[in-house]
Design a protein around this motif. Structure first.
Motif, short mmCIF file in Angstrom:
data_model
loop_
_atom_site.label_atom_id
_atom_site.label_comp_id
_atom_site.label_asym_id
_atom_site.label_seq_id
_atom_site.Cartn_x
_atom_site.Cartn_y
_atom_site.Cartn_z
N LEU A 216 -56.06 -137.01 96.07
CA LEU A 216 -55.18 -135.99 96.64
C LEU A 216 -55.96 -134.70 96.91
CD1 LEU A 216 -52.01 -136.48 94.39
CD2 LEU A 216 -52.39 -137.32 96.72
N GLY A 217 -56.84 -134.32 95.99
CA GLY A 217 -57.62 -133.10 96.19
C GLY A 217 -58.58 -133.22 97.36
N VAL A 218 -59.20 -134.39 97.53
CA VAL A 218 -60.12 -134.58 98.65
C VAL A 218 -59.38 -134.50 99.98
CG1 VAL A 218 -61.59 -136.29 99.78
CG2 VAL A 218 -61.82 -135.88 97.33
N ILE B 296 -59.74 -126.36 97.71
CA ILE B 296 -60.51 -126.23 96.46
C ILE B 296 -59.57 -126.03 95.28
CG2 ILE B 296 -62.20 -124.82 95.23
CD1 ILE B 296 -63.44 -126.52 97.38
N ALA B 297 -58.52 -125.20 95.46
CA ALA B 297 -57.58 -124.96 94.36
C ALA B 297 -56.88 -126.25 93.95
CB ALA B 297 -56.55 -123.91 94.78
N SER B 298 -56.46 -127.03 94.94
CA SER B 298 -55.78 -128.29 94.60
C SER B 298 -56.74 -129.25 93.91
CB SER B 298 -55.20 -128.92 95.86
OG SER B 298 -56.22 -129.23 96.79
N LEU B 299 -57.99 -129.27 94.35
CA LEU B 299 -58.97 -130.17 93.75
C LEU B 299 -59.25 -129.77 92.30
CD1 LEU B 299 -60.79 -132.59 94.39
CD2 LEU B 299 -62.58 -130.97 95.00
N VAL B 300 -59.54 -128.49 92.08
CA VAL B 300 -59.83 -128.02 90.72
C VAL B 300 -58.60 -128.16 89.83
CG1 VAL B 300 -60.46 -126.00 89.34
CG2 VAL B 300 -61.64 -126.45 91.50
N VAL C 67 -66.46 -128.10 86.69
CA VAL C 67 -65.56 -128.39 87.81
C VAL C 67 -65.33 -127.13 88.64
CG1 VAL C 67 -63.21 -129.09 88.43
CG2 VAL C 67 -64.44 -130.30 86.62
N ALA C 68 -65.14 -125.98 87.98
CA ALA C 68 -64.94 -124.73 88.71
C ALA C 68 -66.21 -124.35 89.49
CB ALA C 68 -64.55 -123.62 87.74
N GLY D 50 -64.18 -121.16 98.32
CA GLY D 50 -64.43 -121.89 97.08
C GLY D 50 -64.25 -121.03 95.85
N ILE D 51 -64.69 -119.77 95.92
CA ILE D 51 -64.51 -118.86 94.77
C ILE D 51 -63.04 -118.62 94.50
CG2 ILE D 51 -64.91 -116.51 93.95
CD1 ILE D 51 -67.54 -116.51 95.44
N ILE D 52 -62.30 -118.27 95.55
CA ILE D 52 -60.88 -117.98 95.37
C ILE D 52 -60.13 -119.24 94.93
CG2 ILE D 52 -58.78 -117.17 96.51
CD1 ILE D 52 -60.55 -115.51 98.36
N GLY D 53 -60.44 -120.38 95.58
CA GLY D 53 -59.76 -121.62 95.24
C GLY D 53 -60.01 -122.07 93.81
N SER D 54 -61.26 -121.96 93.36
CA SER D 54 -61.57 -122.35 91.98
C SER D 54 -60.83 -121.47 90.98
CB SER D 54 -63.08 -122.28 91.74
OG SER D 54 -63.76 -123.22 92.54
#
Length: 427
Positions: free
Chosen positions: A308-310, A56-60, A392-393, A364-368
């Protein structure tokens, strides 16, 4: 006796009302059971959500980086393109399909005419001078036959307002003025790369170059030149000198620097001011209100980073699936016992599904949060303006829960298909 027994049953039913079968395992119980195992193994929880957090972090972050980078590219492009209007003679095909001829002509006093229009800040005529075959531009008067052949720089003729019109910068010496142009003085200004090729880096010693054998004094060196990068590789002389020495018939372009937002108006009025009898003989190119290039750049960058994020997110989903499946295998005895006590397959499946969704939601929360923080930190270090869409977040958090749901589907289905007898026997 029967009456006393009936009274006792009524009192008991009053104190302890009958519980319906469907209400024995509520949604609260489901959440409690699903989250109890999560908190019981904190080390495993950290390792499980790590993949989702990274995904999630990489995607956001990548989407934020794409928007930020595209914004910077668009800003730099629009900063130049949005202030430039180019007027050139219209062209038509000649007898041969591959050649074109100019059907119009720019007046020699074009800068003075368009400078009166609202929104015009500066204007300059520009034309490329074609040298005859065998003629060249060199910094030495003697032609050495043994020297390797080097392509000469292009020769341009212009009016003194060129640096202001195309946002150029004089780094050494000066640019020629109106007096040089009117007298046809043989002075030249070199583009920075052309000066490096000729070995000229200072003008206080009054160096000269030879254009088709004619000496020209170098009075300055320029760079920048906005979107006209070819000028940095060329030699620039006054329009008057080009007309007298090289018989320049007509300029090929009028470069106009305008105020932001004045492009369509200036483009429409410039051709009329220059050729009131035949405005169709000239063509004016004005900047678009919104840059198509900037949108294309942002779309391309978003696609690359999104892929890349997916990929990273899929890795996080596989991590949740593996850990959830391992949890099912470790808790076969518990599953069999709950089934023997009356738990349905749907309740068993729901327990593991909720567990996976909670893990994905936490990730998801931490990654965003980490992704948004990464965009802000990198943009601050680069001196950029961070661009991050709040949706997005939010979507990252929901996507984490969705990944958890998808990752827990197969382990939950496998847990629900475990038979009580086989589970208790295997344990």
């Amino acid at each position: 006796m029967r009456q006393r027994t009936a009274e006792t049953e009524n009192s008991v039913s009053t104190l302890t009302p009958a519980v319906k079968h469907a209400d024995r395992f509520t949604a609260q119980d489901l959440v409690t059971e699903a989250t109890a195992d999560i908190g019981a193994r904190p080390a495993r929880l950290v390792m499980t959500i790590l993949g989702t957090v990274l995904g999630i972090a990489s995607l956001v972050a990548t989407l934020g980086f794409a928007q930020t980078a595209a914004g910077q590219i668009a800003r730099q492009f629009d900063g130049v393109a949005a202030t430039q209007v180019q007027v050139t003679p219209a062209e038509a095909k000649s007898g041969k399909a591959s050649t074109t001829v100019a059907t119009g002509r720019l007046p020699w006093d074009s800068p003075d005419r368009v400078r009166l229009l609202a929104g015009v800040e500066s204007a300059a005529l520009l034309g490329e001078v074609e040298l005859a075959e065998g003629e060249t531009i060199t910094a030495v008067p003697v032609n050495d036959p043994s020297a390797p052949l080097v392509a000469p720089p292009k020769l341009f003729a212009t009016t003194p307002e060129l640096p202001e019109a195309v946002e150029g910068e004089v780094v050494t010496g000066r640019f020629f003025d109106q007096g040089h142009d009117e007298r046809g003085d043989r002075v030249a200004v070199l583009g920075r790369r052309a000066a490096e090729r000729m070995g000229i880096n200072r003008v206080d010693s009054q160096p000269s170059i030879f254009i088709a054998g004619v000496p020209y004094s170098v009075i300055g060196i320029v760079e920048g030149m906005g979107r006209r990068s070819e000028l940095v590789d060329g030699v620039i002389i006054p329009l008057g000198a080009a007309r007298s020495d090289f018989r320049l018939a007509a300029p090929s372009e009028l470069a106009i620097r305008i105020a932001l937002g004045a492009g369509p108006q200036v483009a429409e009025q410039a051709v009329i001011a220059l050729q009131p009898d035949d405005p169709d003989s000239l063509e004016a190119r004005s900047p678009a209100s919104s840059s198509d290039l900037s949108r294309d750049v942002q779309a391309d960058v978003n696609v690359v980073f999104l892929i890349l994020g997916v990929i990273a997110l899929l890795a996080g989903g596989l991590g949740i699936a593996n850990v959830t499946l391992l949890s099912v295998m470790e808790r076969i005895g518990e599953i069999g016992l709950r089934r023997a006590l009356g738990a349905t397959r749907r309740q068993i499946a729901a327990q593991f599904m909720v567990e996976s969704v909670v893990i994905g939601f936490i990730g998801g929360i931490i990654g965003s949060a980490l992704g948004v923080a990464a965009v802000i930190v990198v943009a601050a270090l680069q001196g950029w303006s961070p661009v991050t869409d709040p949706l997005v977040a939010i979507a990252g958090v929901l996507l984490g829960a969705l990944v958890g749901w998808a990752s827990g589907w197969y382990p939950a289905r496998r847990a629900a298909r475990i038979e009580p007898v086989a589970a208790l026997r295997g344990s």
